[in-house]
Write a protein that holds these residues in place. Structure first.
Motif, PDB file in Angstrom:
ATOM      1  N   PHE B 251       0.837  -1.202   0.000  1.00  0.00           N
ATOM      2  CA  PHE B 251       0.000   0.000   0.000  1.00  0.00           C
ATOM      3  C   PHE B 251       0.873   1.253   0.000  1.00  0.00           C
ATOM      4  O   PHE B 251       0.648   2.185  -0.778  1.00  0.00           O
ATOM      5  N   LEU B 254       2.343   1.742  -3.316  1.00  0.00           N
ATOM      6  CA  LEU B 254       1.329   2.243  -4.245  1.00  0.00           C
ATOM      7  C   LEU B 254       1.194   3.762  -4.107  1.00  0.00           C
ATOM      8  O   LEU B 254       1.147   4.498  -5.099  1.00  0.00           O
ATOM      9  N   LEU B 255       1.155   4.234  -2.848  1.00  0.00           N
ATOM     10  CA  LEU B 255       1.040   5.670  -2.601  1.00  0.00           C
ATOM     11  C   LEU B 255       2.232   6.405  -3.206  1.00  0.00           C
ATOM     12  O   LEU B 255       2.096   7.420  -3.866  1.00  0.00           O
ATOM     13  N   VAL B 260       2.614  10.327  -3.728  1.00  0.00           N
ATOM     14  CA  VAL B 260       2.477  10.714  -2.324  1.00  0.00           C
ATOM     15  C   VAL B 260       3.865  10.576  -1.689  1.00  0.00           C
ATOM     16  O   VAL B 260       4.507   9.529  -1.821  1.00  0.00           O
ATOM     17  N   VAL B 270       1.392   0.253  10.737  1.00  0.00           N
ATOM     18  CA  VAL B 270       0.384   1.173  10.199  1.00  0.00           C
ATOM     19  C   VAL B 270       0.462   2.539  10.887  1.00  0.00           C
ATOM     20  O   VAL B 270       0.149   3.570  10.290  1.00  0.00           O
ATOM     21  N   LYS B 281      -0.071  16.108   5.413  1.00  0.00           N
ATOM     22  CA  LYS B 281      -1.357  16.793   5.233  1.00  0.00           C
ATOM     23  C   LYS B 281      -1.273  18.290   5.388  1.00  0.00           C
ATOM     24  O   LYS B 281      -0.565  18.784   6.243  1.00  0.00           O
TER      25      LYS B 281
ATOM     26  N   PHE C 241      -5.704  -5.826   7.329  1.00  0.00           N
ATOM     27  CA  PHE C 241      -4.990  -4.568   7.171  1.00  0.00           C
ATOM     28  C   PHE C 241      -5.912  -3.457   6.683  1.00  0.00           C
ATOM     29  O   PHE C 241      -5.860  -2.325   7.166  1.00  0.00           O
ATOM     30  N   GLU C 244      -7.823  -1.960   9.494  1.00  0.00           N
ATOM     31  CA  GLU C 244      -6.941  -1.196  10.368  1.00  0.00           C
ATOM     32  C   GLU C 244      -6.614   0.161   9.731  1.00  0.00           C
ATOM     33  O   GLU C 244      -6.652   1.212  10.382  1.00  0.00           O
ATOM     34  N   LEU C 245      -6.321   0.112   8.430  1.00  0.00           N
ATOM     35  CA  LEU C 245      -5.953   1.330   7.708  1.00  0.00           C
ATOM     36  C   LEU C 245      -7.116   2.318   7.693  1.00  0.00           C
ATOM     37  O   LEU C 245      -6.943   3.519   7.913  1.00  0.00           O
ATOM     38  N   LYS C 248      -7.285   4.164  10.920  1.00  0.00           N
ATOM     39  CA  LYS C 248      -6.232   5.183  11.057  1.00  0.00           C
ATOM     40  C   LYS C 248      -6.556   6.404  10.198  1.00  0.00           C
ATOM     41  O   LYS C 248      -6.368   7.548  10.628  1.00  0.00           O
ATOM     42  N   LEU C 252      -7.310  10.412  10.959  1.00  0.00           N
ATOM     43  CA  LEU C 252      -6.607  11.537  10.338  1.00  0.00           C
ATOM     44  C   LEU C 252      -7.585  12.515   9.682  1.00  0.00           C
ATOM     45  O   LEU C 252      -7.170  13.505   9.086  1.00  0.00           O
ATOM     46  N   GLY C 253      -8.863  12.182   9.702  1.00  0.00           N
ATOM     47  CA  GLY C 253      -9.863  13.099   9.178  1.00  0.00           C
ATOM     48  C   GLY C 253     -10.338  12.788   7.768  1.00  0.00           C
ATOM     49  O   GLY C 253     -11.028  13.577   7.139  1.00  0.00           O
ATOM     50  N   TYR C 254      -9.933  11.636   7.235  1.00  0.00           N
ATOM     51  CA  TYR C 254     -10.446  11.258   5.910  1.00  0.00           C
ATOM     52  C   TYR C 254     -11.868  10.730   6.050  1.00  0.00           C
ATOM     53  O   TYR C 254     -12.225  10.151   7.071  1.00  0.00           O
ATOM     54  N   LEU C 262      -8.222  -1.490  -0.615  1.00  0.00           N
ATOM     55  CA  LEU C 262      -6.989  -0.700  -0.520  1.00  0.00           C
ATOM     56  C   LEU C 262      -6.886   0.273  -1.694  1.00  0.00           C
ATOM     57  O   LEU C 262      -6.440   1.406  -1.533  1.00  0.00           O
ATOM     58  N   LEU C 265      -9.000   3.299  -1.040  1.00  0.00           N
ATOM     59  CA  LEU C 265      -8.399   4.147   0.005  1.00  0.00           C
ATOM     60  C   LEU C 265      -7.184   4.897  -0.559  1.00  0.00           C
ATOM     61  O   LEU C 265      -6.986   6.083  -0.304  1.00  0.00           O
ATOM     62  N   GLY C 266      -6.372   4.170  -1.338  1.00  0.00           N
ATOM     63  CA  GLY C 266      -5.178   4.775  -1.925  1.00  0.00           C
ATOM     64  C   GLY C 266      -5.547   5.938  -2.827  1.00  0.00           C
ATOM     65  O   GLY C 266      -4.988   7.027  -2.712  1.00  0.00           O
ATOM     66  N   ILE C 269      -6.347   8.995  -1.079  1.00  0.00           N
ATOM     67  CA  ILE C 269      -5.203   9.724  -0.518  1.00  0.00           C
ATOM     68  C   ILE C 269      -4.494  10.537  -1.602  1.00  0.00           C
ATOM     69  O   ILE C 269      -4.253  11.723  -1.449  1.00  0.00           O
ATOM     70  N   TRP C 270      -4.175   9.857  -2.717  1.00  0.00           N
ATOM     71  CA  TRP C 270      -3.390  10.638  -3.684  1.00  0.00           C
ATOM     72  C   TRP C 270      -4.221  11.684  -4.395  1.00  0.00           C
ATOM     73  O   TRP C 270      -3.677  12.631  -4.934  1.00  0.00           O
ATOM     74  N   LYS C 273      -4.385  15.084  -2.375  1.00  0.00           N
ATOM     75  CA  LYS C 273      -3.161  15.899  -2.291  1.00  0.00           C
ATOM     76  C   LYS C 273      -3.153  17.034  -3.303  1.00  0.00           C
ATOM     77  O   LYS C 273      -3.545  16.880  -4.434  1.00  0.00           O
TER      78      LYS C 273
END
Lengths: 294, 281, 273
Positions: B251, B254-255, B260, B270, B281, C241, C244-245, C248, C252-254, C262, C265-266, C269-270, C273
């Motif tokens: 993961f 991937l980011l 990222v 994690v 952020k 996982f 769990e992710l 988290k 973080l506010g997502y 995954l 989620l990925g 995130i990108w 940004k």
């Protein structure tokens, strides 16, 4: 992997390998019995055993049985050989010819006959080992158990559970390599705790052995529990009706082999009878004193 | 001083038809005071390697340098072999199968008694070792066979720790345990490492490699395939080895590929990832 | 149709401390169920009871509408197969073919039929080239593949996997899991009960049963269990996982409410940004 290779099945595809295990067992028994034919004189004995020895060598070559592993197994016999020698030399035997004195140890007279006796016994033991090796290294242990089960079939009449005995035997055989591996693993684990299996006094060695035997026992018990669960779960019922995947079959080559062995056996027997009647040759006297008395 | 492995080879059943080359001219170093994982498929030579490390088997050729000990093909030359085994100790797979004494404390003390300790001293040290692995006093006089699987394993580990080795090798220390039990063992290992021991773990669990190890060695068919940090391993091509890249790592990768700015070499769990994302952020 | 129904099952080894305390459950035909829980929670005991390997005094077990008792024991055992944890201790025959045949011999199957069945199932699990091999020449994964063949060759309605992959390396493990998945596709009516510590495997099953100290704490869809923070913490469970992710990232506010993989989620995130 382990070093105990004596008599282990070696997967070649020779005539001997292809023989019916039931037939092989019978043939080996005949050969074994013929080894223990006792003849009256040494000369005959030597000829007979020599003849058998050559035949066994021939079979070993035919079956690709390794001579190296034969020597290895013999090297394990040193103690036995020594033991036999001592027994034969120091235990007086009235049958020894009083003229055949080799030398003296102190006041004790060592007789030539003792060496010859011991040598003869050892030679026959070696041949016994050869026969068993031929059998076990050309026959899968499982096939041996099937053959034994077949021989036990008549006992079913007296309600002897031959199939259960055979199953027990085959499982024991199946788990020998597993338990050997386990033994090695535990030995290593205990060596890591400072156990020395090879040195130290008696008490230390006994303790070392205990540290091996108890864990081995515990693990064997738990294995057997799991194994019996696995067998039951797969529908095994010792008293139920079971079909058979493996069948033994007697082929033409088995007949040939059998006739061959019976012929040898017969020849030996004839020799034995003839010997009793005509050939009273004191070979031993002849060899040591170089004056034949016939 | 690091453990140096020089051109190590090992051949099983040499000069027989069943000859197997288990180790094939491998050379690498295991850093001192760190946790190193050794990974590889079944039969890759991992077990053989660890057994040569404490002289349980002699290498066919090559050598191993551990402190003052040099292990070579001639083990007889190494007179202090018993000392070596005390310095470098192995906790074998399923160590609970080595227990045999009638009480827990006696079993733990067994190793010391083989090294000539007196009974009382050995028992005293055994108690220390047992408390290190979190076995309560009430267990000391009980039979080891009454304990649960996880407890037995901790007792067995205490039986090795009691020898106070500087290098501790563990073969699949979490095999057969549930996640909770595994966690207990792994935390113990971390604790031993903090006390200065060099730790070597043989494992199939890539999460142990990623989360718990500083260094990783990969063996493949008896040859050294990789020696370096876990993140370098997982970032490279591992397709030909028996390795599952942990989901966390793929993961993070991937980011990174999508721009990222995460530093994959610093992600062990994690929380690390979350912390980095927070910073971005 | 129900595949397995258990009512109020209680069991103890020594008559004092119960391993199972009044367990009840009901499984539909063709379900893939994972049973999770710590060692000692009674999972494996439950499996053994379903197979009639242990005698129980209280409760009932019904398999395929047939109550488990002395009379029905063999009939039920012919319908339930199990693959245990240790590859060595369930390999009974001398060779691969003998081991597969052992299951059939017990069913008193005629020899000709056996020969073809042995070949058929050996090839199903990819062991056709190893028929005459002895267990000491096989890897753990290969032995477990044989164990699956010996289980499936009896044509069971229910397959129990009792930590069948826990002693295997990653290659062996994925071999077995993909094999089971393939068998499930071939025979959708096969009910699979997998006792496992592998949380990712459990996450992908139809239903999850959580056991704790001899009781069933929860039966639900996997996603519901892992959503339930309270239970996860209470029983100290490992979570996949992705779960769990998600947690988290949420901290973080997502906004992660409808993101379940995954990849999703990925992407979030990108793109943020």
């Amino acid at each position: 992997m382990n070093n105990l290779t004596f008599g282990r099945y070696v997967p070649f595809n020779t005539v001997v390998h292809r023989l019916d295990p039931r037939n092989k067992i019978l043939m080996m028994i005949l050969l074994l019995v013929s080894i223990f034919f006792r003849v009256s004189t040494w000369s005959t004995a030597l000829i007979l055993t020599g003849f058998q020895f050559l035949i066994l060598i021939g079979i070993m070559l035919l079956a690709h049985v390794s001579f190296k592993s034969l020597f290895k197994s013999l090297s394990m016999m040193w103690i036995l050989i020594l033991f036999l020698m001592i027994i034969y030399i120091f235990i007086p035997n009235p049958a020894y010819n009083a003229d055949h004195i080799a030398f003296h140890i102190g006041n004790y007279a060592v007789n030539y006959d003792a060496f010859v006796q011991a040598g003869y016994i050892i030679f026959r033991l070696v041949m016994m080992i050869m026969i068993t090796m031929i059998l076990t290294s050309t026959t899968k242990p499982m096939d041996l158990t099937y053959a034994l089960e077949w021989y036990m079939t008549p006992l079913k009449i007296v309600r002897f559970p031959s199939h259960i005995v055979a199953m027990t035997l085959s499982i024991a055989l199946r788990f020998i390599p597993t338990l050997l591996d386990e033994t090695q693993r535990i030995m290593k684990a205990q060596s890591s705790r400072g156990v020395d299996f090879n040195h130290g006094g008696l008490i230390r060695r006994v303790r070392a052995l205990i540290s091996l035997v108890i864990p081995l026992f515990v693990s064997a018990i738990s294995r057997s529990e799991e194994l019996s669960n696995a067998m039951e779960a797969r529908g095994y019922d010792p008293y139920g009706k079971r079909s058979r995947y493996r069948i033994l079959s007697f082929h033409f080559v088995d007949l040939v082999g059998f006739v061959f062995v019976v012929a040898i056996f017969g020849a030996m027997l004839t020799f034995l009878i003839l010997d009793k009647k005509y050939m009273n040759v004191d070979f031993i006297y002849w060899i040591f004193h170089a004056k034949p008395n016939f | 001083m690091a453990i140096k492995i020089n051109h190590l080879s090992y051949v099983y059943l040499q000069k027989t038809p069943n000859e197997v080359q288990a180790l094939h001219d491998i050379s690498f170093e295991i850093p001192e005071g760190k946790i190193t994982s050794i990974v590889g498929h079944t039969g890759s030579g991992k077990s053989t390697l660890i057994q040569t490390l404490n002289g349980l088997i002699a290498p066919t050729s090559g050598s191993i340098e551990i402190s003052d000990f040099i292990v070579t093909s001639n083990l007889k030359k190494l007179k202090k072999i018993k000392e070596l085994r005390k310095h470098v100790s192995i906790v074998f797979q399923f160590p609970e199968y080595q227990l045999f004494e009638e009480t827990v404390e006696k079993d733990v003390a067994f190793g010391l008694r083989n090294y000539g300790y007196k009974d009382e001293d050995a028992i005293k040290k055994a108690h220390e070792a047992l408390s290190k692995v979190g076995i309560d006093k009430s267990f000391y006089k009980r039979s080891p066979f009454e304990l649960s699987g996880g407890e037995k394993r901790r007792v067995a580990i205490a039986g090795i720790i009691v020898l106070e080795p500087d290098v501790l090798i563990l073969d699949e220390p979490t095999a057969g345990l549930d996640p909770q039990g595994s966690e207990v063992i792994l935390n113990l290992i971390k604790e031993f490492n903090k006390q200065g021991k060099t730790i070597i773990i043989v494992t199939h669990d890539m999460n142990i490699v990623l989360n718990r190890s500083d260094h990783v060695v990969v063996l493949n068919e008896g040859k050294l395939a990789f020696s370096g940090t876990p993140s370098d391993l997982f970032a490279g091509d591992v397709s030909s080895y028996s390795i599952d890249i942990p989901a966390l790592f793929s993961f993070a990768l991937l980011l990174k590929e999508h721009g990222v700015g995460v530093d994959i070499s610093k992600i062990k769990n994690v929380d690390d990832l979350a912390a980095q994302l927070k910073g971005l952020k | 149709m129900k595949s397995v129904e258990i009512k109020d099952l209680t069991y103890s080894y020594n008559g004092v401390d119960p391993i199972l305390k009044g367990v009840s459950l009901s499984l539909d035909k063709g379900e893939y169920v994972s049973i999770v829980g710590h060692n000692g929670s009674g999972k494996s005991t439950l499996a053994k009871l379903i197979l009639g390997l242990l005698p129980f005094s209280k409760g009932t077990i019904i398999v395929n509408d047939l109550e488990l008792n002395k009379k029905n024991l063999q009939t039920i055992r012919n319908k339930v197969a199990i693959v245990f944890q240790n590859p060595d201790n369930q390999f009974i025959g001398a060779t691969v073919e003998d081991d597969i045949a052992f299951s059939l011999e017990n069913m008193n199957m005629p020899r000709e039929e056996m020969i073809s069945k042995v070949k058929e199932y050996a090839s199903k699990v990819g062991m056709l080239d190893y028929l005459t091999k002895e267990p000491s020449y096989l890897s753990g994964g290969q032995k477990q593949r044989v164990a699956i063949a010996t289980a499936l060759v009896r044509n069971p309605d229910i397959l129990i996997l009792d930590e069948s992959t826990s002693m295997l390396d990653p290659n062996g493990k994925s071999e077995i899991l993909s094999l089971v998945r393939r068998m499930k596709i071939e025979n959708p009516n096969l009910t699979i009960i997998s006792i496992t510590h592998d949380i990712e495997e459990a996450y992908n099953s139809d239903k999850i049963i959580l056991m704790h100290k001899g009781e069933i704490v929860l039966t639900c869809k996997p996603i519901e269990l892992f959503k339930n923070r309270e239970l996860i913490n209470k029983y100290n469970l490992k979570v996949p996982f992705v779960v769990e992710l998600k947690k988290k990232l949420q901290e973080l506010g997502y906004n992660v409410t409808d993101k379940n993989t995954l990849e999703e989620l990925g992407e979030m995130i990108w793109q943020s940004k």
